[in-house]
Motif scaffolding. Structure first.
Motif, PDB file in Angstrom:
ATOM      1  N   ALA A 117       0.875  -1.184   0.000  1.00  0.00           N
ATOM      2  CA  ALA A 117       0.000   0.000   0.000  1.00  0.00           C
ATOM      3  C   ALA A 117       0.900   1.218   0.000  1.00  0.00           C
ATOM      4  O   ALA A 117       1.830   1.315   0.803  1.00  0.00           O
ATOM      5  N   SER A 118       0.654   2.148  -0.931  1.00  0.00           N
ATOM      6  CA  SER A 118       1.499   3.322  -1.038  1.00  0.00           C
ATOM      7  C   SER A 118       0.646   4.572  -1.105  1.00  0.00           C
ATOM      8  O   SER A 118      -0.482   4.553  -1.604  1.00  0.00           O
ATOM      9  N   TYR A 119       1.222   5.644  -0.566  1.00  0.00           N
ATOM     10  CA  TYR A 119       0.477   6.900  -0.482  1.00  0.00           C
ATOM     11  C   TYR A 119       1.459   8.034  -0.753  1.00  0.00           C
ATOM     12  O   TYR A 119       2.560   8.034  -0.203  1.00  0.00           O
ATOM     13  N   ASN A 120       1.091   8.950  -1.644  1.00  0.00           N
ATOM     14  CA  ASN A 120       1.931  10.117  -1.909  1.00  0.00           C
ATOM     15  C   ASN A 120       1.356  11.320  -1.158  1.00  0.00           C
ATOM     16  O   ASN A 120       0.148  11.544  -1.221  1.00  0.00           O
ATOM     17  N   ASN A 121       2.230  12.077  -0.472  1.00  0.00           N
ATOM     18  CA  ASN A 121       1.712  13.214   0.309  1.00  0.00           C
ATOM     19  C   ASN A 121       1.557  14.479  -0.546  1.00  0.00           C
ATOM     20  O   ASN A 121       1.532  15.576  -0.040  1.00  0.00           O
ATOM     21  N   PHE A 122       1.507  14.275  -1.882  1.00  0.00           N
ATOM     22  CA  PHE A 122       1.280  15.389  -2.808  1.00  0.00           C
ATOM     23  C   PHE A 122       0.494  14.813  -3.976  1.00  0.00           C
ATOM     24  O   PHE A 122       0.514  13.597  -4.196  1.00  0.00           O
ATOM     25  N   PRO A 123      -0.210  15.643  -4.749  1.00  0.00           N
ATOM     26  CA  PRO A 123      -1.047  15.078  -5.811  1.00  0.00           C
ATOM     27  C   PRO A 123      -0.224  14.299  -6.839  1.00  0.00           C
ATOM     28  O   PRO A 123       0.743  14.831  -7.406  1.00  0.00           O
ATOM     29  N   THR A 124      -0.577  13.036  -7.044  1.00  0.00           N
ATOM     30  CA  THR A 124       0.161  12.169  -7.965  1.00  0.00           C
ATOM     31  C   THR A 124       0.111  12.740  -9.383  1.00  0.00           C
ATOM     32  O   THR A 124       1.060  12.620 -10.141  1.00  0.00           O
ATOM     33  N   ALA A 125      -1.000  13.412  -9.698  1.00  0.00           N
ATOM     34  CA  ALA A 125      -1.170  13.918 -11.065  1.00  0.00           C
ATOM     35  C   ALA A 125      -0.502  15.272 -11.287  1.00  0.00           C
ATOM     36  O   ALA A 125      -0.541  15.807 -12.385  1.00  0.00           O
ATOM     37  N   ALA A 126       0.145  15.839 -10.253  1.00  0.00           N
ATOM     38  CA  ALA A 126       0.689  17.201 -10.400  1.00  0.00           C
ATOM     39  C   ALA A 126       1.975  17.245 -11.223  1.00  0.00           C
ATOM     40  O   ALA A 126       2.499  18.318 -11.488  1.00  0.00           O
ATOM     41  N   GLY A 127       2.493  16.087 -11.617  1.00  0.00           N
ATOM     42  CA  GLY A 127       3.717  16.071 -12.421  1.00  0.00           C
ATOM     43  C   GLY A 127       4.942  16.381 -11.593  1.00  0.00           C
ATOM     44  O   GLY A 127       5.839  17.101 -12.021  1.00  0.00           O
ATOM     45  N   LEU A 128       4.988  15.832 -10.384  1.00  0.00           N
ATOM     46  CA  LEU A 128       6.117  16.106  -9.486  1.00  0.00           C
ATOM     47  C   LEU A 128       6.915  14.836  -9.182  1.00  0.00           C
ATOM     48  O   LEU A 128       7.255  14.565  -8.036  1.00  0.00           O
ATOM     49  N   ALA A 129       7.216  14.060 -10.206  1.00  0.00           N
ATOM     50  CA  ALA A 129       8.080  12.888 -10.067  1.00  0.00           C
ATOM     51  C   ALA A 129       7.611  11.925  -8.985  1.00  0.00           C
ATOM     52  O   ALA A 129       8.393  11.443  -8.182  1.00  0.00           O
ATOM     53  N   SER A 130       6.305  11.661  -8.953  1.00  0.00           N
ATOM     54  CA  SER A 130       5.799  10.753  -7.916  1.00  0.00           C
ATOM     55  C   SER A 130       6.315   9.339  -8.120  1.00  0.00           C
ATOM     56  O   SER A 130       6.518   8.609  -7.157  1.00  0.00           O
ATOM     57  N   SER A 131       6.564   8.949  -9.380  1.00  0.00           N
ATOM     58  CA  SER A 131       7.043   7.572  -9.572  1.00  0.00           C
ATOM     59  C   SER A 131       8.476   7.422  -9.060  1.00  0.00           C
ATOM     60  O   SER A 131       8.871   6.334  -8.650  1.00  0.00           O
TER      61      SER A 131
END
Ligand code: ADE
Length: 420
Positions: A117-131
């Motif tokens: 289970a993974s969670y990003n503390n910023f919008p995944t779709a914002a284009g901020l290198a979430s991967s």
């Protein structure tokens, strides 16, 4: 495998930062192994502001590997996830928890399925290198769970196979991804140039730029560039090798002038290479160009760079200010042109909100009273709504284990994400 009936769930939780390249990675020499055509250098951002948190669990009761991202189940069948899982499982070591009566032998790990289970503390779709944060976190946390003994360099070359730039998120501070020479990719890994305490004056302000346009994915954009851009060869073979050496020197000496000039030049060349692709790729938009112009004119008027800009595969601006005082002035200039749409200033700037106080901006009235930046020729036009929000951050650490079990994203009894 286990003492009792095999109904146990064993878990680990980790948190990994995202990173922003100041010498860009663009172009693969091997698509499957994710091997780049040049070295790259990045700064790691404070995980308190931009990070992925991942819990991985194993249990003899799990019938298959499963993953949930931000609460939604996603497929693990993609080659990138499979590569990371395979490479970590290969290196798993014996584990024993006498108190819980759990013993997992090296060969048992291959048979145990995982829940992630993974969670990003910023919008995944914002284009901020979430991967980048996501795959670094997955590899780091799986490594902890499976008692992998390999060092972070080795883990970085596994994370690279999930998402190229993820390898740089295995370390804090300033990080270089060495492209490597070997065909098997074993020498294509990240090294830390300096930790986050080395140059801690730097302040990072990210403008998350509103965009309705669907962007070209990095993967397909890079492929098109490699296949069609003559400029990419020149960049990878002639420009980047000497730029990397100069950037390492600038970081070592905390030479902001050189750091800023190299960072801006490299961002601009990356976007030039995108334009040189057939068909051309446009990642920046009018707002991005306005921010570049603002920074260039200010730097010019000061006689020496105050701020560096860099743009990835999207319109967001990442601005690196030489210190807090400069960052506060930068914020005043940015908010003059890009004021918030509603009255709530504190949701328009996230992360380190204290920079607002440094800039003397306590309310929307303070923003409305800001003077036009004197160095700009067109002073009266404003662009309300063109920036979604700003993030104020700084350099940060590499991945860490989250020891507090309350923060785990998976329920230790059901083995499923909490709240599912
Ligand atoms: N892609 C985007 N965010 C991710 C995450 N947290 N884990 C894995 N892949 C991701």
């Amino acid at each position: 495998m286990a003492a009792s009936e095999g109904q146990w769930v064993l878990m680990a939780t980790g948190r990994s930062p995202t990173n922003i390249a100041v010498i860009k990675y663009w172009g693969k020499r091997d698509e499957a192994l994710i091997l780049p055509v040049n070295d790259s250098i990045s700064v790691t951002l404070d995980p308190g502001h931009l990070s992925a948190t991942t819990t991985v669990a194993v249990s003899p009761s799990f019938p298959s590997d499963r993953m949930w991202l931000n609460g939604k189940e996603i497929s693990l069948s993609g080659g990138r996830f499979q590569s990371c899982l395979r490479e970590i499982r290969k290196r798993a070591c014996e584990f024993e928890d006498e108190k819980k009566g759990i013993k997992i032998k090296k060969e048992d790990w291959e048979k145990l399925h995982v829940h992630i289970a993974s969670y990003n503390n910023f919008p995944t779709a914002a284009g901020l290198a979430s991967s980048a944060a996501g795959f670094a976190c997955l590899v780091f946390t799986l490594g902890k769970l499976m008692n992998v003994k390999e060092d972070y360099g080795e883990l970085s070359s596994i994370a690279r196979q999930g998402s190229g730039s993820a390898c740089r998120s295995l370390y804090g501070g300033f990080v270089k991804w060495c492209m490597g020479k070997k065909d098997d990719g074993s020498d294509s890994l990240a090294v830390q140039l300096a930790d986050e305490t080395h140059w801690n004056d730097l302040v990072i302000i990210i403008a998350v730029v509103s965009s309705k346009q669907k962007e070209t994915s990095s993967t397909s954009g890079m492929r098109d560039t490699v296949e069609t851009s003559p400029l990419l060869q020149y960049r990878a073979q002639t420009v980047v090798p000497s730029r990397v050496l100069k950037m390492e020197e600038a970081i070592k000496n905390q030479d902001f002038e050189s750091f800023a000039k190299l960072t801006c030049a490299d961002s601009n060349q990356f976007h030039a290479v995108c334009l040189d692709t057939s068909p051309p790729i446009f990642y920046m938009n009018d707002t991005s160009h306005r921010i570049i112009s603002l920074v260039e004119k200010w730097n010019q008027s000061e006689g020496t760079p105050q701020v560096a800009y860099t743009f990835d595969a999207g319109p967001n601006a990442v601005l690196i200010a030489r210190n807090r005082k400069t960052a506060a002035v930068l914020l005043q200039k940015l908010l003059y042109y890009f004021p918030p749409q509603d009255k709530d200033l504190s949701s328009y700037l996230v992360g380190d909100k204290s920079i607002l106080g440094d800039a003397g901006l306590h309310s929307i009235e303070d923003v409305e009273a800001l003077p036009a930046p004197p160095e700009m020729k067109i002073q009266d036009q404003k662009f309300k709504g063109d920036v979604s929000y700003f993030i104020c951050s700084r350099l940060g650490t590499g991945p860490k284990v989250v020891a507090d079990e309350n923060q785990a994203l998976i329920d230790s009894v059901t083995g499923l994400p909490k709240g599912v």
